[in-house]
Scaffold this active site. Structure first.
Site, PDB file in Angstrom:
ATOM      1  N   ASP A  65       0.840  -1.203   0.000  1.00 27.27           N
ATOM      2  CA  ASP A  65       0.000   0.000   0.000  1.00 27.27           C
ATOM      3  C   ASP A  65       0.874   1.250   0.000  1.00 27.27           C
ATOM      4  OD1 ASP A  65       0.474   0.343   2.942  1.00 27.27           O
ATOM      5  OD2 ASP A  65      -0.650  -1.528   2.960  1.00 27.27           O
ATOM      6  N   ASP A  71       0.972  12.150   9.385  1.00 28.91           N
ATOM      7  CA  ASP A  71      -0.263  12.842   9.818  1.00 28.91           C
ATOM      8  C   ASP A  71      -1.454  12.190   9.138  1.00 28.91           C
ATOM      9  OD1 ASP A  71       2.012  14.825   9.499  1.00 28.91           O
ATOM     10  OD2 ASP A  71       0.609  16.057  10.642  1.00 28.91           O
ATOM     11  N   GLU A  94      -8.111  17.470  12.594  1.00 31.24           N
ATOM     12  CA  GLU A  94      -7.254  18.568  12.145  1.00 31.24           C
ATOM     13  C   GLU A  94      -6.944  18.426  10.661  1.00 31.24           C
ATOM     14  OE1 GLU A  94      -3.348  18.659  13.877  1.00 31.24           O
ATOM     15  OE2 GLU A  94      -2.676  20.081  12.391  1.00 31.24           O
ATOM     16  N   GLU A  95      -6.924  17.166  10.183  1.00 33.87           N
ATOM     17  CA  GLU A  95      -6.485  16.908   8.803  1.00 33.87           C
ATOM     18  C   GLU A  95      -7.581  17.091   7.761  1.00 33.87           C
ATOM     19  OE1 GLU A  95      -2.937  16.759  10.233  1.00 33.87           O
ATOM     20  OE2 GLU A  95      -3.294  16.510   8.087  1.00 33.87           O
ATOM     21  N   ASP A 116      -6.822  15.345  16.874  1.00 35.77           N
ATOM     22  CA  ASP A 116      -5.591  15.754  16.197  1.00 35.77           C
ATOM     23  C   ASP A 116      -4.822  14.456  16.001  1.00 35.77           C
ATOM     24  OD1 ASP A 116      -2.776  17.960  17.110  1.00 35.77           O
ATOM     25  OD2 ASP A 116      -3.141  16.628  15.398  1.00 35.77           O
ATOM     26  N   LEU A 118      -2.065  13.508  14.549  1.00 38.19           N
ATOM     27  CA  LEU A 118      -0.641  13.494  14.845  1.00 38.19           C
ATOM     28  C   LEU A 118      -0.197  14.892  15.246  1.00 38.19           C
ATOM     29  CD1 LEU A 118       1.232  11.034  14.749  1.00 38.19           C
ATOM     30  CD2 LEU A 118       2.407  12.165  12.885  1.00 38.19           C
ATOM     31  N   ASP A 119       0.125  15.039  16.514  1.00 39.33           N
ATOM     32  CA  ASP A 119       0.521  16.354  17.043  1.00 39.33           C
ATOM     33  C   ASP A 119       2.038  16.425  17.149  1.00 39.33           C
ATOM     34  OD1 ASP A 119       0.062  18.907  18.613  1.00 39.33           O
ATOM     35  OD2 ASP A 119       1.237  17.699  20.003  1.00 39.33           O
ATOM     36  N   GLU A 283      -7.112  20.384  20.450  1.00 42.88           N
ATOM     37  CA  GLU A 283      -5.834  20.515  21.179  1.00 42.88           C
ATOM     38  C   GLU A 283      -6.100  21.125  22.561  1.00 42.88           C
ATOM     39  OE1 GLU A 283      -3.646  22.708  18.043  1.00 42.88           O
ATOM     40  OE2 GLU A 283      -2.288  21.007  17.909  1.00 42.88           O
TER      41      GLU A 283
HETATM   42  P1  AHG Z   1       0.478  19.843  14.825  1.00 41.66           P
HETATM   43  O1  AHG Z   1       1.706  19.059  14.504  1.00 41.66           O
HETATM   44  O2  AHG Z   1      -0.707  18.975  15.181  1.00 41.66           O
HETATM   45  O3  AHG Z   1       0.163  20.879  13.783  1.00 41.66           O
HETATM   46  O4  AHG Z   1       0.762  20.641  16.182  1.00 41.66           O
HETATM   47  C1  AHG Z   1       1.930  21.387  16.268  1.00 41.66           C
HETATM   48  C2  AHG Z   1       1.788  22.385  17.396  1.00 41.66           C
HETATM   49  C3  AHG Z   1       2.000  21.784  18.778  1.00 41.66           C
HETATM   50  O5  AHG Z   1       2.282  20.416  18.759  1.00 41.66           O
HETATM   51  C4  AHG Z   1       3.181  22.542  19.335  1.00 41.66           C
HETATM   52  O6  AHG Z   1       2.941  22.929  20.652  1.00 41.66           O
HETATM   53  C5  AHG Z   1       3.275  23.759  18.437  1.00 41.66           C
HETATM   54  O7  AHG Z   1       2.776  23.354  17.182  1.00 41.66           O
HETATM   55  C6  AHG Z   1       4.680  24.250  18.289  1.00 41.66           C
HETATM   56  O8  AHG Z   1       4.590  25.437  17.538  1.00 41.66           O
HETATM   57  P2  AHG Z   1       5.907  26.345  17.318  1.00 41.66           P
HETATM   58  O9  AHG Z   1       6.824  25.546  16.439  1.00 41.66           O
HETATM   59  O10 AHG Z   1       5.380  27.605  16.677  1.00 41.66           O
HETATM   60  O11 AHG Z   1       6.496  26.614  18.687  1.00 41.66           O
HETATM   61 MN    MN Z   2      -1.354  19.511  17.134  1.00 48.21          MN
HETATM   62 MN    MN Z   3      -1.627  17.529  14.059  1.00 48.47          MN
END
Ligand code: AHG
Ligand code: MN
Ligand code: MN
Length: 336
Positions: A65, A71, A94-95, A116, A118-119, A283
């Site tokens: 696959d 994400d 989020e996606e 979310d 994948l954070d 979040e």
């Molecule tokens: P995501 O990967 O779901 O978009 O989340 C990213 C967020 C969070 O995980 C984190 O606290 C923040 O982005 C960091 O942002 P900066 O790089 O601006 O500090």
């Molecule tokens: Mn996030």
């Molecule tokens: Mn995310």
């Protein structure tokens, strides 16, 4: 006291359900489906480095696959695991820009899932901890299909919330409003086992967590607060230490266990981030529920996160959360 450490998450969830004789078992089923998705994502995340080394990204992998960005992979796994169980009436991620309906052919349930998948995804290639965040609401609108109104509920209405952190071990931390409980995945048996029962956040910490690179864009109060933390005063444990991983789940998990304060304030000079960067529904609100259930506080600086009435799926909010005493001290400085 019965030794509960090491019991499986399934047993703990069922025991919590038994406290509600009228429970249909649907929330239990929902949480079980979530733990399954967490195991699948954990397996893939821990192989992420291989994906790049073996050059699988953007091509077919050994099982034929197509390999996707993690994400999207995490989103797809959650969607597949959660859509057919009959516990949900709608989802949002989020996606995906819009609501995710439950396919016609599947039964509909009385719960709403916001997530979310994948954070902290910017950290994947550096092998830094990342996570998944989830928020569960009860359906409020009439009829069987969920609506936007069912998703736009205040954080105080959440039935359950939590996160999975994929780090040196994979942990699932959640609350159904009966305290906060942490489970560690034992890959040898493929089960989440109770490792942190009834987690309580220290009333005060010695760590602050913020992206100092944005310091010129903060409001005056936040700048003065961070300068205060850097002053020397052993009586109040100052100067605090700065720890910032850049994955919200990992920064929050450390704050939950060690205490201290996490801040992602509004960016007053960046028109793209007038409300900060973090999203309310999947979040800030779920982590705020976990934070308060563990004895901490979560605020925008002015308002309690859980009291905010959402107006759109992906709306952003400033997020300051952590140990009660630290957040209360912050609010004395905040003038945003
Ligand atoms: P995501 O990967 O779901 O978009 O989340 C990213 C967020 C969070 O995980 C984190 O606290 C923040 O982005 C960091 O942002 P900066 O790089 O601006 O500090
Ligand atoms: Mn996030
Ligand atoms: Mn995310």
């Amino acid at each position: 006291m019965i030794q509960r450490k090491g019991i499986s998450i399934q047993r703990q969830i069922v025991e919590q359900e038994r406290q509600f004789p009228k429970a249909s078992g649907s929330l239990t089923g929902l949480l079980m489906d979530l733990t399954y998705a967490a195991k699948v994502i954990s397996r893939e995340v821990t192989k992420a480095g291989l994906v790049n080394i073996l050059g699988l990204t953007g091509s077919e992998n050994i099982s034929g696959d197509e390999v996707k960005k993690l994400d999207v992979y995490a989103h797809d796994k959650l969607y597949t695991a959660m859509s057919h169980g009959g516990h949900l009436c709608i989802m949002a991620s989020e996606e995906t820009p819009d609501l995710i309906p439950i396919p016609e052919q599947y039964p509909k349930g009385k719960y709403v899932l916001l997530f979310d998948p994948l954070d902290g995804s910017s950290n994947i290639d550096a092998n830094v901890s990342i996570g998944t965040i989830f928020s569960i609401h009860r359906k409020k609108s009439p009829g069987t299909n969920g609506t936007l109104e069912d998703c736009l509920q205040k954080g105080t209405e959440q039935v359950a919330a939590g996160y999975i952190v994929y780090g040196s071990s994979t942990m699932l931390v959640y609350t159904t409003r009966q305290g906060v409980h942490g489970f560690t995945l034992d890959p040898s048996v493929g089960e989440f086992l109770l490792s942190h029962e009834d987690i309580k956040m220290p009333a005060k910490g010695k760590i602050y967590s913020i992206n100092e690179g944005n310091a010129h864009f903060w409001d005056e109060g936040t700048r003065k607060y961070v300068d205060y933390l850097k002053d020397k005063d052993p009586a109040t444990d100052r100067p605090y230490s700065l720890r910032y991983i850049g994955s919200l789940v990992a920064d929050f998990h450390r704050t939950l266990l060690y205490g201290g304060i996490f801040l992602y304030p509004a960016d007053y000079k960046d028109p793209k981030k007038p409300k900060g960067k973090l999203r309310l529904l999947y979040e800030a609100a779920p982590l705020a529920l976990v934070c308060e259930q563990a004895g901490g506080l979560a605020t925008t600086g002015r308002e309690r996160i859980l009291d905010l009435q959402p107006t759109e799926l992906h709306q952003k909010v400033p997020l300051i959360m952590g140990s009660k005493e630290d957040v209360l001290t912050y609010q004395k400085f905040f003038r945003g």
